[in-house]
Design a protein around this motif. Structure first.
Motif, mmCIF file in Angstrom:
data_model
loop_
_atom_site.group_PDB
_atom_site.id
_atom_site.type_symbol
_atom_site.label_atom_id
_atom_site.label_comp_id
_atom_site.label_asym_id
_atom_site.label_seq_id
_atom_site.Cartn_x
_atom_site.Cartn_y
_atom_site.Cartn_z
ATOM 1 N N ILE A 44 -6.674 7.935 0.667
ATOM 2 C CA ILE A 44 -6.013 6.634 0.657
ATOM 3 C C ILE A 44 -6.922 5.517 1.171
ATOM 4 O O ILE A 44 -6.988 4.443 0.555
ATOM 5 C CB ILE A 44 -4.678 6.712 1.422
ATOM 6 C CG1 ILE A 44 -3.682 7.543 0.594
ATOM 7 C CG2 ILE A 44 -4.108 5.325 1.710
ATOM 8 C CD1 ILE A 44 -2.364 7.816 1.267
ATOM 9 N N PRO A 45 -7.666 5.689 2.256
ATOM 10 C CA PRO A 45 -8.627 4.634 2.634
ATOM 11 C C PRO A 45 -9.647 4.343 1.536
ATOM 12 O O PRO A 45 -10.056 3.187 1.356
ATOM 13 C CB PRO A 45 -9.297 5.209 3.883
ATOM 14 C CG PRO A 45 -8.269 6.116 4.466
ATOM 15 C CD PRO A 45 -7.586 6.745 3.290
ATOM 16 N N HIS A 78 -9.760 -0.838 -4.169
ATOM 17 C CA HIS A 78 -8.929 -1.998 -4.502
ATOM 18 C C HIS A 78 -9.608 -3.283 -4.049
ATOM 19 O O HIS A 78 -9.643 -4.286 -4.791
ATOM 20 C CB HIS A 78 -7.550 -1.861 -3.847
ATOM 21 C CG HIS A 78 -6.678 -3.062 -4.031
ATOM 22 N ND1 HIS A 78 -6.454 -3.972 -3.019
ATOM 23 C CD2 HIS A 78 -5.990 -3.521 -5.104
ATOM 24 C CE1 HIS A 78 -5.666 -4.929 -3.462
ATOM 25 N NE2 HIS A 78 -5.362 -4.674 -4.709
ATOM 26 N N LYS A 79 -10.158 -3.276 -2.857
ATOM 27 C CA LYS A 79 -10.857 -4.461 -2.355
ATOM 28 C C LYS A 79 -12.035 -4.828 -3.246
ATOM 29 O O LYS A 79 -12.377 -6.007 -3.407
ATOM 30 C CB LYS A 79 -11.345 -4.213 -0.922
ATOM 31 C CG LYS A 79 -10.250 -4.158 0.120
ATOM 32 C CD LYS A 79 -10.835 -3.906 1.500
ATOM 33 C CE LYS A 79 -9.754 -3.859 2.568
ATOM 34 N NZ LYS A 79 -10.332 -3.565 3.911
ATOM 35 N N GLN A 80 -12.670 -3.815 -3.831
ATOM 36 C CA GLN A 80 -13.823 -4.040 -4.702
ATOM 37 C C GLN A 80 -13.427 -4.404 -6.128
ATOM 38 O O GLN A 80 -14.285 -4.637 -6.982
ATOM 39 C CB GLN A 80 -14.692 -2.779 -4.732
ATOM 40 C CG GLN A 80 -15.309 -2.413 -3.400
ATOM 41 C CD GLN A 80 -15.930 -1.027 -3.399
ATOM 42 O OE1 GLN A 80 -15.941 -0.330 -4.417
ATOM 43 N NE2 GLN A 80 -16.452 -0.610 -2.255
ATOM 44 N N GLY A 81 -12.124 -4.437 -6.412
ATOM 45 C CA GLY A 81 -11.644 -4.775 -7.743
ATOM 46 C C GLY A 81 -11.691 -3.636 -8.733
ATOM 47 O O GLY A 81 -11.504 -3.841 -9.940
ATOM 48 N N VAL A 135 0.788 -1.238 0.000
ATOM 49 C CA VAL A 135 0.000 0.000 0.000
ATOM 50 C C VAL A 135 0.819 1.287 0.000
ATOM 51 O O VAL A 135 0.263 2.373 -0.171
ATOM 52 C CB VAL A 135 -0.985 0.025 1.192
ATOM 53 C CG1 VAL A 135 -2.011 -1.084 1.051
ATOM 54 C CG2 VAL A 135 -0.243 -0.091 2.535
ATOM 55 N N GLY A 136 2.129 1.226 0.180
ATOM 56 C CA GLY A 136 2.935 2.442 0.234
ATOM 57 C C GLY A 136 2.760 3.376 -0.958
ATOM 58 O O GLY A 136 2.638 4.595 -0.778
ATOM 59 N N PRO A 137 2.759 2.855 -2.206
ATOM 60 C CA PRO A 137 2.635 3.751 -3.365
ATOM 61 C C PRO A 137 1.332 4.545 -3.423
ATOM 62 O O PRO A 137 1.225 5.475 -4.228
ATOM 63 C CB PRO A 137 2.741 2.780 -4.550
ATOM 64 C CG PRO A 137 3.560 1.648 -4.035
ATOM 65 C CD PRO A 137 3.119 1.487 -2.608
#
Length: 377
Positions: free
Chosen positions: A320-321, A327-330, A163-165
């Motif tokens: 960011i959250p 991302h979790k949702q694709g 997740v850093g980027p």
């Protein structure tokens, strides 16, 4: 506290590993054990001297890690918290208070001076020589000192190796679309350059409902990735007539928006030329290059706008959250764009980024770290 850091000692010099003395934290700072860090084009720009910066320096500004110590006035964060680090801001000027921390009146001093606002360093060499920091985080080190305003807390099961980027490259791309350009559903956008920033913008344009999402690059392999991530059209500007293709795709109207992530003069000018009436161009690359234009013919006649958007005009603690949730949702599949490297291989990772072999290198600095999910390959 002794730390291992990758130091740039001279313009265009390699990253050299040195043992540095990490200085004591101030009241509004924390010590972060760095787990991983992305490498960004801005790091390279400073390393090669495209932007003047005080050397020696520890670069890195896409870091993620675990808090090991907090200053006396730090609230909302505790030892053991997993965090992503973004940029610093004062938090109290009118721009910060109205939701634009990347327009903080002290932004340059806090992020680009190489030291804290009081002039004191975060790192010193063993002989006492001060070493500059970057973005008030310097994530190319095993441990670093950073300000509370840099921090974004993430869930305990979030994989810090990934997740850093989100703290810079992807934040800039996504925010430029959402906060800078603010496209309406169905409008068209052209994105020049399909690196991390460009593809972050592309995925966000899809989320925002843009009708025509046009990716422009000179590498067919990159354009194939752009298609996978949501580009409705792709153009290889090395082998195709850019102006003719844009006219064809937009039925002669030109694009509503464009983003240039390359910083190449001819490409920046092209990002303005492809716009239609009332079009808006956002050049976001860190570059020493410039463009020449006629203000009446290139801007006034068709009511075009060139808009500067620093760090996506984003509030990292909110943005960011959201990106992690997408991302979790694709919907924001940035994991498809990363390649992991051992910290000791930082020079190879940097070279692979420069050559285009790797879209987003991520350095694994703490190889003992384990998250709730396995490391994505």
């Amino acid at each position: 506290m002794k730390v291992k850091a990758a130091v740039v000692n001279e313009v265009n010099g390699p990253y050299e590993f040195e043992e540095l003395d990490l200085q004591e934290i101030q009241h509004d700072e924390v010590i972060v054990k760095v787990v991983a860090s992305g490498i960004c084009h801005s790091d390279e720009a400073l390393r090669v001297g495209d932007a003047e910066y005080p050397l020696p320096v520890v670069l890195g500004h896409e870091g993620a890690g675990i808090i090991e110590k907090t200053g006396a006035s730090v609230k909302g964060f505790e030892v053991g918290d997993q965090v992503v680090m973004a940029y610093n801001s004062c938090g109290s000027c009118p721009n910060c208070r109205t939701g634009h921390p990347s327009s903080c009146v002290e932004w340059t001093i806090l992020n680009m001076s190489g030291a804290r606002s009081d002039g004191s360093p975060i790192f010193k060499k063993t002989d006492g020589t001060p070493v500059s920091s970057f973005f008030a985080q310097s994530s190319f080190a095993t441990h670093t000192v950073t300000n509370v305003h840099n921090l974004i807390k993430v869930a305990p099961d979030a994989d810090l190796r990934l997740v850093g980027p989100l703290g810079c490259g992807f934040l800039t791309g996504a925010g430029t679309v959402v906060n800078g350009l603010k496209p309406n559903v169905g409008e068209s956008i052209v994105i020049f350059g399909t690196g991390a920033v460009g593809l972050g913008a592309l995925m966000t344009a899809k989320i925002e409902g843009c009708g025509k999402i046009i990716a422009v690059d000179i590498h067919d392999s990159r354009l194939e990735i752009a298609k996978e991530l949501g580009a409705t059209h792709t153009i290889n500007s090395k082998t195709e007539d850019l102006a003719a293709r844009i006219a064809e795709i937009t039925a002669g109207a030109g694009a509503n928006y464009s983003i240039d992530t390359t910083g190449v003069s001819a490409v920046m000018k092209a990002s303005l030329d492809v716009l239609g009436i009332q079009g808006v161009a956002a050049p976001v690359a860190v570059t020493p290059n410039s463009i020449e234009l006629n203000t009446f013919m290139d801007l006034v006649l068709l009511n075009k706008t060139i808009k500067g958007v620093l760090m996506g005009d984003s509030i990292p603690q909110l943005a960011i959250p959201k990106l992690i949730e997408f991302h979790k949702q694709g919907q924001f599949a940035f994991d498809k764009l990363v390649q992991f490297y051992n910290f000791d291989d930082i020079n190879q990772a940097s070279a692979d980024s420069n050559s285009g072999k790797t879209i987003k290198p991520i350095l694994i600095i703490d190889e003992t770290y384990r998250a709730g999910e396995p490391l994505l390959k």
